[in-house]
Design an enzyme around this catalytic site. Structure first.
Site, PDB file in Angstrom:
ATOM      1  N   VAL A 180       0.968  -1.177  -0.072  1.00 20.13           N
ATOM      2  CA  VAL A 180      -0.101  -0.111  -0.118  1.00 20.13           C
ATOM      3  C   VAL A 180       0.797   1.233   0.006  1.00 20.13           C
ATOM      4  O   VAL A 180       0.495   2.224  -0.494  1.00 20.13           O
ATOM      5  CB  VAL A 180      -0.899  -0.148   1.144  1.00 20.13           C
ATOM      6  CG1 VAL A 180      -1.625   1.293   1.289  1.00 20.13           C
ATOM      7  CG2 VAL A 180      -1.767  -1.056   1.280  1.00 20.13           C
ATOM      8  N   ALA A 181       2.181   1.267   0.726  1.00 20.27           N
ATOM      9  CA  ALA A 181       2.723   2.368   0.819  1.00 20.27           C
ATOM     10  C   ALA A 181       3.515   2.497  -0.492  1.00 20.27           C
ATOM     11  O   ALA A 181       3.951   3.970  -1.009  1.00 20.27           O
ATOM     12  CB  ALA A 181       3.916   2.169   1.844  1.00 20.27           C
ATOM     13  N   ILE A 213       2.609   1.716  -3.592  1.00 20.56           N
ATOM     14  CA  ILE A 213       1.694   2.252  -4.866  1.00 20.56           C
ATOM     15  C   ILE A 213       1.092   3.604  -4.456  1.00 20.56           C
ATOM     16  O   ILE A 213       0.381   3.697  -3.500  1.00 20.56           O
ATOM     17  CB  ILE A 213       0.686   1.184  -5.151  1.00 20.56           C
ATOM     18  CG1 ILE A 213       1.138  -0.211  -5.352  1.00 20.56           C
ATOM     19  CG2 ILE A 213      -0.333   1.558  -6.106  1.00 20.56           C
ATOM     20  CD1 ILE A 213       2.133   0.086  -6.662  1.00 20.56           C
ATOM     21  N   ASP A 265      -3.339  19.594 -43.492  1.00 17.50           N
ATOM     22  CA  ASP A 265      -3.975  19.847 -44.876  1.00 17.50           C
ATOM     23  C   ASP A 265      -3.877  21.329 -45.258  1.00 17.50           C
ATOM     24  O   ASP A 265      -3.841  22.118 -44.256  1.00 17.50           O
ATOM     25  CB  ASP A 265      -5.477  19.237 -44.733  1.00 17.50           C
ATOM     26  CG  ASP A 265      -6.171  19.590 -46.058  1.00 17.50           C
ATOM     27  OD1 ASP A 265      -5.642  19.179 -47.031  1.00 17.50           O
ATOM     28  OD2 ASP A 265      -7.475  19.597 -46.252  1.00 17.50           O
ATOM     29  N   ASP A 303      -9.806  18.261 -42.885  1.00 16.52           N
ATOM     30  CA  ASP A 303     -11.330  18.581 -42.688  1.00 16.52           C
ATOM     31  C   ASP A 303     -12.218  17.716 -43.654  1.00 16.52           C
ATOM     32  O   ASP A 303     -13.381  17.393 -43.530  1.00 16.52           O
ATOM     33  CB  ASP A 303     -11.610  19.785 -42.798  1.00 16.52           C
ATOM     34  CG  ASP A 303     -11.171  20.415 -44.207  1.00 16.52           C
ATOM     35  OD1 ASP A 303     -10.473  19.601 -45.062  1.00 16.52           O
ATOM     36  OD2 ASP A 303     -11.372  21.721 -44.586  1.00 16.52           O
ATOM     37  N   ASN A 358       5.617   8.401  -1.015  1.00 16.15           N
ATOM     38  CA  ASN A 358       5.277   7.079  -0.877  1.00 16.15           C
ATOM     39  C   ASN A 358       6.748   6.240  -0.486  1.00 16.15           C
ATOM     40  O   ASN A 358       6.815   5.380   0.196  1.00 16.15           O
ATOM     41  CB  ASN A 358       4.787   6.280  -2.334  1.00 16.15           C
ATOM     42  CG  ASN A 358       3.369   6.589  -2.338  1.00 16.15           C
ATOM     43  OD1 ASN A 358       3.147   7.758  -2.726  1.00 16.15           O
ATOM     44  ND2 ASN A 358       2.398   5.439  -2.173  1.00 16.15           N
ATOM     45  N   GLU A 415       7.262   6.285   3.004  1.00 10.88           N
ATOM     46  CA  GLU A 415       6.557   5.441   3.771  1.00 10.88           C
ATOM     47  C   GLU A 415       7.183   3.980   3.689  1.00 10.88           C
ATOM     48  O   GLU A 415       7.193   3.314   4.801  1.00 10.88           O
ATOM     49  CB  GLU A 415       5.093   5.332   3.067  1.00 10.88           C
ATOM     50  CG  GLU A 415       4.303   6.647   3.406  1.00 10.88           C
ATOM     51  CD  GLU A 415       3.116   6.646   2.309  1.00 10.88           C
ATOM     52  OE1 GLU A 415       2.468   7.718   2.527  1.00 10.88           O
ATOM     53  OE2 GLU A 415       2.877   5.842   1.791  1.00 10.88           O
ATOM     54  N   ASN A 463      -2.534   8.478   1.687  1.00 15.02           N
ATOM     55  CA  ASN A 463      -2.100   8.625   0.111  1.00 15.02           C
ATOM     56  C   ASN A 463      -3.458   8.876  -0.681  1.00 15.02           C
ATOM     57  O   ASN A 463      -3.263   9.436  -1.643  1.00 15.02           O
ATOM     58  CB  ASN A 463      -1.995   7.030  -0.337  1.00 15.02           C
ATOM     59  CG  ASN A 463      -0.462   6.429   0.264  1.00 15.02           C
ATOM     60  OD1 ASN A 463       0.376   7.241   0.574  1.00 15.02           O
ATOM     61  ND2 ASN A 463      -0.130   5.278  -0.075  1.00 15.02           N
ATOM     62  N   ASP A 492      -2.360  13.190   0.541  1.00 15.39           N
ATOM     63  CA  ASP A 492      -1.614  13.457  -0.718  1.00 15.39           C
ATOM     64  C   ASP A 492      -2.200  13.845  -1.789  1.00 15.39           C
ATOM     65  O   ASP A 492      -1.706  14.491  -2.654  1.00 15.39           O
ATOM     66  CB  ASP A 492      -0.701  12.044  -1.025  1.00 15.39           C
ATOM     67  CG  ASP A 492       0.240  11.578   0.030  1.00 15.39           C
ATOM     68  OD1 ASP A 492       0.545  12.516   0.944  1.00 15.39           O
ATOM     69  OD2 ASP A 492       0.760  10.750  -0.022  1.00 15.39           O
TER      70      ASP A 492
END
Length: 886
Positions: free
Chosen positions: A280-281, A283, A327, A622, A688, A691, A716, A720
């Site tokens: 978790v930390a 990511i 074009d 176009d 992160n 952490e 997070n 954050d």
């Protein structure tokens, strides 16, 4: 069925289709053919389903890893952590889904197919039938203003012309006749056929249907669109790479810590929980949310500037664009004919359409007092079938331009016809390439003629006003040289002539007096030169790719500053579609700035050529002929006002004002977005990383777990995300368009950014670990009190860390970050949320937060400020060293 109907006599085409043009098909025969070939419709791209949009949000490695972490947490009985992780995924998915679906629906509003009826002869009777019911062999009756509903071979015609700019890029209507042309003739030179989707600008005719639906030229291009693979945007690619790298990093760290902990004798369940906390930390759950919101904000900002974007990732793609293939007709030019030059016996006169003034030798002249100009404007207005109404014209664009110039000279066709009534018209004919009208006058009959200069010159006996000088030899040669000179400047020419006769039955084109020449052009858009200059300053190459003639394309490119005087263009016939070019050929093609007479297949080949060289390619257009290239390009940009439905459907972005300058604004927005993506990604990952270090070192050192998985997830997602999103709103500096585009393949984070992440993360982790040690060994705290102190130290340190997200050359006090109101608002909001988490008993219970003594709060605040102080001290030292060195 004959494949090249343009290259054989019409009698063979009719015989092959087994139809008599006088009676047409029978109802039974038409019904049978309809059952065989199907309805005369194009297969339209199906709207993107909501399910597909939802799947796009979920199809991410980061999502997979977090889902796995939620599963492990639930298996361990940690239902709160599992539910929280799933809530994060649901929130991110909902934001991305809602924003992209809104963009898709905005684009779908532009995709409305127009249905119309066609005059068809069946069973000897002409009737109005739905265009979808046409079949090969149907005899179609055509009039000016009709939209061509299928591919047709002309059987008979009178003054017939078609606007085929949507297919060929040719800005001028093309005269049509039944006579076959060479089998090898390119689309714009097939004067005996009409194509689905084009329109009749003048005249009338009878034609036989040779192809319907997907078998038409328009259908062939639609098939190319379907077969063209859309390229992933640079941001999508880089985020995917970053996501994969984070997954491997997360798995490696989690496994390593778990193995070391278990080997050291720690409890297996504790190690699994620690691994989940590390996952978790590692990511940055907030990264997809912030990236989505930043791109969505960019989408809204671009919409305010008339750029409608379909895919979020396309907002950023223009910031990485290195080359724009554009074009000509309707993109660089106005797609509207105007008179630029008039040549009479008195000399050359320029027409300023803005001021509605005629200029000769640098001075304004009064056309009413100039016999040559006055006679030319009169004859041009008489020999004319167009109309002016409410400031706009109806009819052939060249004839409309003639009436506009005549009106500027105080000559109105309606008034002329009253004094010089028309008694006969000899319609424009592809064979003679001239048109004439006969008018009754006080002295007899006035014949007004206009046509191709080489055709008119063959009928001239003298110059108007100088009847004693025969038009031959050196005089004719001088006028031919004038034509060559004007044509070389990209002008389309018409010769104007007249004569007076006593009788109305004399040969109309015999014994003409030359009045003068008129030079037309499709003028560049007024803002295009500055826009191209801005793109060049931004390091982006602009290349014209058009189906128009080489001389016209090269002239326009020089006028708008796209190419230099000595640059030469490349014609489509010089391109080999098999792609078997030598390295020298490839270099020549990549260096060319103008491509003319280019087919849809050749446009695709050019895009592939540049993409293979590592370029990020944007394509503007176009017309229907642009659609395959619009889809194949890294970002396709269609015109919203003049753009065809097929082009808009293939594009990633639609310019609602058709202004090339809007692309420059989009480039600025794209570059700003990427800069901000780097900024908030660096911020999030450094948070992160801190952490990871805190949890990892604490576990390895045998200390209590300083942060719980749910606390990390809370940081997070809450403390954050808001500062990160605020960093995504930082305004670009003035030099953003003075720098070259980032090299293709450039990573979101380079070595310098990873270095900053490690240094900042280490500083924040050091402050948090210091809080851990202080809580245990100095303040004597236990259990959840320790994790609470670590939680708040880390939370505040990460909040103050937002002020580190500026260039070290700038002071922390005065920087783009401190000048941004969203940054201060986000910090205030996060402090409020942290206060609520501490005060509200339900939330504090879920997060397992305890009340802290006053001395603990002093330590928390001081330690949280240390990383910012350390970074600013280092920056001050670097600035001093730099100043002394300079």
């Amino acid at each position: 069925m004959i494949e090249s109907a343009h290259s054989v006599p019409v009698a063979e085409v009719l015989a092959d289709l087994d139809v008599d043009p006088q009676t047409g098909l029978s109802a039974a025969d038409a019904s049978e053919r309809l059952a065989t070939v199907g309805a005369n419709v194009l297969r339209s791209r199906k709207p993107v389903s909501s399910v597909h949009i939802l799947f796009r949000q979920l199809n991410s490695p980061v999502v997979y890893l977090l889902a796995g972490a939620a599963l492990f947490a639930s298996l361990l009985g940690e239902l709160i952590e599992s539910t929280a992780i799933l809530a994060v995924l649901a929130l991110n998915t909902a934001i991305g889904f809602t924003t992209e679906r809104r963009g898709r629906k905005s684009m779908e509003a532009l995709r409305r197919l127009s249905l119309h009826n066609v005059m068809v002869r069946r069973d000897g009777v002409v009737a109005s039938l739905p265009a979808g019911d046409l079949v090969p062999g149907d005899i179609v009756v055509l009039e000016a203003g009709d939209v061509v509903a299928a591919d047709l071979r002309i059987v008979s015609s009178s003054n017939l012309a078609s606007d085929e700019s949507a297919l060929t890029g040719e800005s001028m209507p093309i005269g049509k006749s039944p006579e076959p042309v060479a089998r090898s003739a390119v689309l714009g030179d097939r004067t005996c056929v009409l194509h689905k989707g084009c329109s009749i600008t003048r005249g009338s005719g009878i034609a036989v249907v040779t192809a319907t639906g997907m078998a038409t030229e328009l259908g062939r291009i639609s098939r190319l669109v379907a077969e063209s693979e859309a390229e992933r945007s640079p941001l999508e690619i880089q985020l995917a790479v970053l996501g994969r790298n984070l997954i491997w990093l997360t798995i490696s760290i989690a496994v390593a810590i778990a193995v070391v902990g278990i080997y050291a004798g720690n409890d297996l369940t504790l190690m699994v929980k620690s691994a989940i906390a590390l996952a978790v930390a590692a990511i940055p759950e907030g990264l997809p949310i912030v990236a989505t919101l930043t791109l969505a904000r960019g989408m809204l900002r671009m919409a305010k500037h008339n750029a409608l974007v379909e895919r979020l990732s396309a907002v950023e793609t223009l910031g990485a664009t290195t080359i724009i293939l554009t074009d000509k007709t309707g993109t660089l030019t106005e797609n509207r004919m105007h008179i630029d030059r008039i040549v009479t016996a008195a000399g050359e006169t320029t027409f300023d359409r803005v001021r509605q003034q005629f200029i000769r030798s640098g001075r304004d002249i009064d056309p009413e007092t100039d016999p040559g100009i006055s006679a030319l404007l009169r004859d041009a207005a008489l020999c004319n079938n167009a109309e002016l109404a409410d400031g706009s014209g109806v009819g052939d664009p060249m004839e409309v331009a003639l009436l506009e110039a005549a009106a500027a000279g105080n000559i109105q066709r309606q008034s002329l016809i009253m004094s010089l009534p028309e008694i006969a018209e000899h319609a424009f004919d592809v064979e003679t390439r001239m048109m004439a009208t006969v008018h009754r006058s006080d002295s007899g009959y006035l014949v007004a003629v206009k046509g191709a200069p080489e055709a008119v010159f063959d009928c001239i006996v003298a110059i108007a006003g100088k009847p004693g000088i025969p038009f031959d030899g050196e005089l004719k040669q001088r006028w031919n040289e004038t034509c060559d000179l004007l044509a070389g400047q990209g002008l389309r020419l018409l010769a104007i002539a007249h004569k007076t006769e006593k009788r109305d039955d004399t040969p109309v084109y015999a014994g003409l007096m030359l009045v003068g020449l008129v030079g037309f052009h499709d003028p560049p858009r007024s803002d295009i030169a500055d826009a191209i200059s801005d793109t060049r300053q931004a390091g982006i190459k602009v290349v014209m790719v058009t189906g128009d003639h080489a001389s016209t394309a090269e002239h326009i490119s020089k006028v708008v500053g796209l190419s230099e005087a000595n640059d030469t263009g490349v014609e489509g016939q010089q391109l080999n579609l098999d792609g078997q070019w030598s390295e020298s050929d490839k270099a020549t093609l990549r260096a060319a700035k103008v491509f003319s007479r280019v087919t849809p297949e050749q446009k695709l080949a050019l895009i592939k050529l540049h993409q293979q060289a590592g370029e990020v390619v944007a394509m503007t257009g176009d017309g229907v002929n642009d659609a395959p290239a619009l889809k194949k390009a890294d970002i396709g940009i269609a015109m919203g006002l003049r753009g065809t439905q097929v082009a808009r459907e293939a594009a990633d972005m639609v310019l609602r004002d058709d202004a090339f300058t809007t692309i420059v604004l989009a480039v600025r927005e794209g570059r700003t977005i990427f800069s901000n993506v780097r900024r908030f990604t660096t911020y999030l990952l450094s948070c992160n990383f801190s952490e990871i270090i805190v949890v990892g070192l604490a576990v390895l050192a045998g200390l209590p777990l300083p942060l719980l998985p749910l606390q990390i997830l809370f940081l997070n997602l809450v403390t954050d995300v808001f500062p990160a999103f605020a960093l995504g709103t930082i305004k670009s500096d003035r030099t953003v368009l003075e720098r070259p585009p980032r090299p293709p393949g450039t990573a979101i984070l380079e070595r310098s950014h990873w270095t900053a992440i490690i240094l900042h993360g280490t500083a924040i982790a050091g402050a948090t670990l210091a809080a851990l040690v202080t809580a245990i060994f100095v303040l004597g705290l236990h259990g959840d009190e320790v994790t609470t102190m670590c939680f708040y130290t880390l939370a505040l340190a990460q909040l103050w860390h937002v002020f580190n997200m500026h260039n070290w050359r700038q002071s922390v006090v005065i920087s783009p970050v401190t000048k941004n109101g969203y940054v201060w608002s986000s910090i205030a909001l996060c402090l409020l949320i942290l206060a609520v988490a501490s005060i509200d008993p339900r939330l504090s219970a879920v997060l397992r937060l305890e009340s802290l003594p006053a001395d603990a709060w002093y330590v928390v605040v001081i330690l949280s400020l240390l990383p910012v102080a350390a970074r600013e001290t280092t920056a001050v030292v670097r600035r001093i060293i730099r100043r002394r060195r300079d």
